[in-house]
Design a protein around this motif. Structure first.
Motif: not given
Length: 84
Positions: A56-57, A62-63, A65-73
């Motif tokens: 779960d951690a 991962l969740h 990290s994905r949000e950060m990548i989407e924001a940076l994209e």
């Protein structure tokens, strides 16, 4: 690693197949039960399983990290559109 209750349950189920009468048979059954627990524990340790909490951690990391990548994209896309 799996909880001790699961080891005990699995070992108990496996040793139930061994008929036990009295005294020596009962001691042999208990010894087999303990040996099965040791074998199961060793086999499962070799699988390098993770606990539910660890899973779960890592899922949460991962969740995020994905949000950060989407924001940076999105940010890069906005900057590219500005320059064009």
């Amino acid at each position: 690693m799996l909880p001790n209750e699961l080891f005990n349950t699995l070992a108990a189920q496996l040793t139930q197949a061994i008929p036990g009468a009295s005294g020596a048979a009962k001691m042999a059954q208990e010894e087999i039960h303990n040996n099965i627990k040791v074998i199961l524990s060793s086999a499962l340790n070799k699988l390098e399983l993770v606990t539910r909490e660890e899973f779960d951690a890592q899922t949460e990391v991962l969740h995020r990290s994905r949000e950060m990548i989407e924001a940076l994209e999105k940010r890069v896309s906005d900057l590219e559109q500005k320059d064009a």
